[in-house]
Enzyme design. Structure first.
Site, short mmCIF file in Angstrom:
data_model
loop_
_atom_site.label_atom_id
_atom_site.label_comp_id
_atom_site.label_asym_id
_atom_site.label_seq_id
_atom_site.Cartn_x
_atom_site.Cartn_y
_atom_site.Cartn_z
N GLU A 103 0.89 -1.17 0.00
CA GLU A 103 0.00 0.00 0.00
C GLU A 103 0.92 1.22 0.00
O GLU A 103 1.56 1.52 1.01
CB GLU A 103 -0.89 -0.08 1.24
CG GLU A 103 -2.17 0.67 1.07
CD GLU A 103 -2.02 2.10 1.49
OE1 GLU A 103 -1.45 2.87 0.68
OE2 GLU A 103 -2.45 2.46 2.58
N CYS A 151 -2.85 8.30 3.40
CA CYS A 151 -2.59 7.78 2.05
C CYS A 151 -3.77 8.03 1.13
O CYS A 151 -3.61 8.54 0.04
CB CYS A 151 -2.20 6.31 2.12
SG CYS A 151 -3.18 5.33 3.23
P1 NDP Z 1 9.12 4.93 3.95
O1 NDP Z 1 8.59 4.15 2.82
O2 NDP Z 1 10.55 5.31 3.94
O3 NDP Z 1 8.89 4.17 5.33
C1 NDP Z 1 7.82 3.27 5.58
C2 NDP Z 1 8.33 2.11 6.42
O4 NDP Z 1 9.30 1.36 5.68
C3 NDP Z 1 9.05 2.55 7.68
O5 NDP Z 1 8.75 1.63 8.72
C4 NDP Z 1 10.50 2.49 7.29
O6 NDP Z 1 11.39 2.37 8.36
C5 NDP Z 1 10.52 1.24 6.43
N1 NDP Z 1 11.64 1.14 5.52
C6 NDP Z 1 12.46 2.13 5.08
N2 NDP Z 1 13.35 1.63 4.19
C7 NDP Z 1 13.07 0.31 4.06
C8 NDP Z 1 13.61 -0.75 3.27
N3 NDP Z 1 14.61 -0.55 2.42
N4 NDP Z 1 13.06 -1.98 3.37
C9 NDP Z 1 12.01 -2.20 4.20
N5 NDP Z 1 11.46 -1.24 4.97
C10 NDP Z 1 11.98 0.00 4.91
O7 NDP Z 1 8.22 6.19 4.10
P2 NDP Z 1 8.56 7.53 4.91
O8 NDP Z 1 8.10 7.34 6.29
O9 NDP Z 1 9.97 7.96 4.70
O10 NDP Z 1 7.63 8.55 4.12
C11 NDP Z 1 8.02 8.98 2.82
C12 NDP Z 1 6.80 9.33 1.99
O11 NDP Z 1 5.97 8.19 1.85
C13 NDP Z 1 5.91 10.40 2.60
O12 NDP Z 1 6.37 11.65 2.25
C14 NDP Z 1 4.58 10.06 2.02
O13 NDP Z 1 4.45 10.69 0.77
C15 NDP Z 1 4.63 8.57 1.82
N6 NDP Z 1 3.94 7.85 2.89
C16 NDP Z 1 2.85 7.12 2.56
C17 NDP Z 1 2.16 6.48 3.55
C18 NDP Z 1 0.96 5.70 3.26
O14 NDP Z 1 0.08 5.62 4.10
N7 NDP Z 1 0.89 5.02 2.13
C19 NDP Z 1 2.53 6.57 4.94
C20 NDP Z 1 3.74 7.30 5.18
C21 NDP Z 1 4.39 7.92 4.17
P3 NDP Z 1 12.09 3.68 9.00
O15 NDP Z 1 10.99 4.62 9.36
O16 NDP Z 1 12.76 3.12 10.17
O17 NDP Z 1 12.99 4.22 7.93
#
Ligand code: NDP
Length: 469
Positions: free
Chosen positions: A243, A277
């Site tokens: 998602e 989202c």
């Molecule tokens: P990320 O995709 O970076 O993070 C989401 C999760 O994935 C976090 O738990 C993160 O850990 C983890 N993660 C990061 N890198 C990896 C990897 N290589 N493999 C597996 N897991 C990983 O999103 P962000 O929080 O940085 O947000 C960035 C953008 O994403 C926002 O600006 C927004 O546009 C969008 N977003 C969308 C969401 C939604 O509901 N679909 C929710 C949040 C953000 P950690 O935090 O420890 O890096």
């Protein structure tokens, strides 16, 4: 947890062992999250694998009973959970915010517990018969974001547990305490090692998705991270539900009664201060009602109370983190520099705290501006004028994202006809983003794949097995 200990005290570690987690509004430290490593991950996955056969052998009725007890316990601790969530994530207690999110945690836990999933007879001709049964997959990795940290974790873990899988959860680094608190409640009822939480960074997340003992990955977050997970799953062939956010369009059709849709339209854009989202991220409004929609949204933006989450009056809060605050600020600044009209907001609100940004309505803006083309994930909505419905549909579909969309009209049948032409996993009429635990939810295009909730959600964390006789 001993009597009299708060959930926060039970999950927080000492200052020397942990990482300080700030209150999103005040930036004061709330508590310390454990800093787990790849070695901790190895142990958790090994123990989850060992615990899985006995958990599976308990059967659906017993797992459902435990999940219902968990839902009761979430309700019994709702106010404490909501306060912690409000401080860490920033969302106010009231409105469609922290109390609402905790309420959804018990609702979705119960729904996963109580949704029937019987074997399906797919062929029968008197002589032969084929049935599809749904078995547990094994160990599920659940990786979540920071915007709805408790609720999205429940969406991932409750169906997984119900189907007999064990689960390792990795919360966002920004909101680990909320998820640790939720898992603390779950683990008052579950056998040991059935559900564990690894409080680590993105590298730990990456190690988790590449691990050979992971059978399924439930991921909610950015498209960029989603792509990395697809790559790493080529090694372990883990099943994926991704998602990945969206840039949801809304289309207001000609002649719509604006007063009838105003509140739903505003909250479609600004739920969780725009950090959702499936919230409305670009709004296409017909010429005939454009000025009235812009003015009405601006009035609402100027009058909705924004402030610290624990203040009862607040219905809008801060951005959760500095990175997101900078994204929203720069997108609005870019729109202004292109000549767009800022009708409400358009600037930070430092008097409230460092990460507050005013609820912002941007008019006279076109496709091609960053605020329209990119997901803003914050309290700023671009309102785009159109004169031809076919053109609005074309522009709404001209995006690599496809999570949600909405159509707004007094004529619901006409709105449904437009909805059929929109490229999105969910299309709402006269609302945006409303979810129901029995109704499947998921994206298309770069918004990801796989469906959550209801029967489709249970099947997505199960292995189908055909028995023919
Ligand atoms: P990320 O995709 O970076 O993070 C989401 C999760 O994935 C976090 O738990 C993160 O850990 C983890 N993660 C990061 N890198 C990896 C990897 N290589 N493999 C597996 N897991 C990983 O999103 P962000 O929080 O940085 O947000 C960035 C953008 O994403 C926002 O600006 C927004 O546009 C969008 N977003 C969308 C969401 C939604 O509901 N679909 C929710 C949040 C953000 P950690 O935090 O420890 O890096």
């Amino acid at each position: 947890m001993t009597a009299g200990t708060s959930i926060l005290e039970a999950i927080t570690v000492s200052e020397t062992e942990g990482r300080a987690i700030p209150d999103a509004a005040t930036r004061e430290t709330i508590g310390y999250a454990p800093v787990h490593t790849a070695a901790d991950l190895e142990g958790m996955i090994t123990r989850a694998r060992q615990a899985q056969p006995a958990w599976n052998a308990l059967g659906h009725d017993e797992r459902s009973r435990l999940l219902n007890a968990i839902a009761d316990d979430i309700e019994a601790n709702a106010e404490e959970l909501a306060e912690l969530l409000s401080r860490e994530q920033g969302k106010p207690l009231g409105g469609l915010n922290a109390r609402f999110e905790v309420g959804a945690c018990s609702v979705w836990t119960r729904s996963a517990a109580n949704t029937p999933l019987e074997p399906e007879v797919v062929f029968e001709d008197g002589g032969s018969r084929a049935e599809v049964h749904y078995d547990a997959l094994g160990v599920v990795a659940a990786i979540g974001p920071w915007n709805w940290p408790m609720m999205i974790t429940v969406w991932q873990i409750a169906p997984s547990l119900r189907m007999g899988n064990t689960v390792v959860v990795k919360p966002s680094e920004y909101t680990p305490l909320s998820v640790l608190a939720l898992v603390n409640i779950y683990n008052r009822h579950l056998p040991e090692d059935v559900l564990s939480v690894i409080s680590g960074d993105g590298e730990v997340g990456a190690a988790m998705t590449a691990h050979p003992d992971i059978d399924k990955i439930m991921f909610t977050g950015s498209t960029e991270t989603g792509r990395k997970i697809v790559e790493s799953s080529s090694n372990n062939l883990a099943r994926l539900t991704l998602e990945l956010g969206g840039n949801d369009p809304g289309i207001v059709l000609p002649g719509t009664t604006v007063s009838a849709i105003a509140e739903n339209l505003f909250w479609g854009c600004f739920i969780n201060t725009g950090q959702t989202c499936a919230s409305l991220k670009r709004l296409y409004v017909h010429d005939s009602v454009y000025d009235e929609v812009v003015e009405t949204l601006a009035q609402l933006a100027k009058t909705m109370p924004m402030g610290r989450g624990l203040d009862d009056a607040s219905v809008l809060g801060p951005l959760q983190n500095e990175v997101q605050f900078d994204i929203v600020s720069s997108l609005v600044d870019d729109a202004r520099a292109r000549g767009a009209r800022i009708v409400a907001g358009g600037a930070p609100a430092p008097e409230l705290g460092p990460l507050f940004y005013q609820a912002t309505i941007v008019a006279d803006i076109e496709d091609g501006a960053e605020l329209v083309d990119r997901e803003q994930f914050g309290p700023a909505i671009p309102v785009i004028r159109y004169s031809d419905v076919d053109d609005a549909v074309r522009r709404a579909n001209d995006s690599d994202q496809g999570l949600g969309a909405s159509v707004w009209s007094d004529d619901v049948d006409a709105a449904v006809e437009v909805a059929k032409r929109l490229q999105a996993g969910s299309v709402w009429i006269n609302q945006h983003g409303g979810l129901n635990p029995m109704v499947p939810f998921g994206g298309i295009k770069a918004s990801g794949y796989g469906q959550e909730f209801g029967v489709a959600g249970l099947k997505s964390v199960a292995a189908p097995k055909v028995i023919s006789r």
